[in-house]
Design an enzyme around this catalytic site. Structure first.
Site, short mmCIF file in Angstrom:
data_model
loop_
_atom_site.label_atom_id
_atom_site.label_comp_id
_atom_site.label_asym_id
_atom_site.label_seq_id
_atom_site.Cartn_x
_atom_site.Cartn_y
_atom_site.Cartn_z
N ARG A 14 5.93 -13.10 25.37
CA ARG A 14 6.02 -12.85 23.92
C ARG A 14 4.64 -12.61 23.33
O ARG A 14 4.44 -11.71 22.51
CB ARG A 14 6.72 -14.01 23.22
CG ARG A 14 8.23 -14.03 23.45
CD ARG A 14 8.95 -14.92 22.45
NE ARG A 14 8.37 -16.22 22.27
CZ ARG A 14 8.87 -17.37 22.72
NH1 ARG A 14 9.99 -17.37 23.40
NH2 ARG A 14 8.27 -18.51 22.49
N GLU A 33 -3.80 7.87 9.54
CA GLU A 33 -4.57 7.65 8.30
C GLU A 33 -6.03 7.99 8.52
O GLU A 33 -6.78 7.24 9.12
CB GLU A 33 -4.42 6.19 7.86
CG GLU A 33 -4.92 5.92 6.48
CD GLU A 33 -4.26 6.76 5.42
OE1 GLU A 33 -4.99 7.39 4.64
OE2 GLU A 33 -3.01 6.79 5.36
N GLU A 74 -5.78 -1.43 4.18
CA GLU A 74 -5.45 -0.06 4.57
C GLU A 74 -4.25 -0.02 5.51
O GLU A 74 -3.41 0.87 5.41
CB GLU A 74 -6.66 0.62 5.20
CG GLU A 74 -6.56 2.12 5.27
CD GLU A 74 -6.33 2.78 3.91
OE1 GLU A 74 -5.47 3.68 3.85
OE2 GLU A 74 -6.99 2.42 2.92
N ASP A 100 1.54 5.14 -5.02
CA ASP A 100 0.33 5.23 -5.84
C ASP A 100 -0.29 3.86 -6.07
O ASP A 100 -1.52 3.71 -6.02
CB ASP A 100 0.64 5.89 -7.19
CG ASP A 100 0.91 7.38 -7.08
OD1 ASP A 100 0.68 7.95 -5.99
OD2 ASP A 100 1.35 7.97 -8.08
#
Length: 134
Positions: A14, A33, A74, A100
């Site tokens: 795990r 990104e 981020e 936004d």
């Protein structure tokens, strides 16, 4: 004894899976990104500058914490954007607002990180340059 080994083996699997999933998530986020690549370059510059300026332990702690928060924001922003895209197949004003607001949180965090960087690096940088010139 076999039960204990089996349980340890499952726990180990795990943990290994969690790290594997996290690694895939990091790779996916960096692929999707482009802002993360800019942050990565800035992080390398900050670390190199910190080594050159000989930051204190407390300063390194603040820099590393700031980097972690910046990257974390981020990653969350990228996750929310992907999740909203998954739920919303066509243009939706609510989906746009969510994306936004998440983007605003990320940018605000980046601006604050730059401010923290100036507070930590600027005086040391100026003093180091002055000592090299004299």
């Amino acid at each position: 004894m076999a039960g204990k080994n089996g349980k340890k083996s499952r726990v180990g699997t795990r943990v290994k899976n969690k790290f594997g999933n996290a690694a895939r998530g990091i790779i996916t986020a960096f692929k999707e990104e482009s802002t993360l690549l800019v942050y990565l370059i800035a992080i390398f510059l900050c670390v190199g500058l910190g080594i050159w300026l000989k930051l204190s332990t407390v300063e390194w702690s603040i820099v590393l914490l700031t980097i972690g928060v910046l990257l974390g924001f981020e990653f969350v922003n990228t996750s929310v954007e992907n999740f909203v895209d998954l739920l919303s197949f066509e243009y939706n004003i609510q989906a746009k607002k969510i994306k936004d607001i998440c983007a605003a949180a990320s940018i605000l965090n980046a601006v604050i990180a730059v401010g923290i960087g100036f507070l930590i690096y600027l005086e040391k940088f100026i003093n180091t340059i002055i000592s090299l010139v004299q």
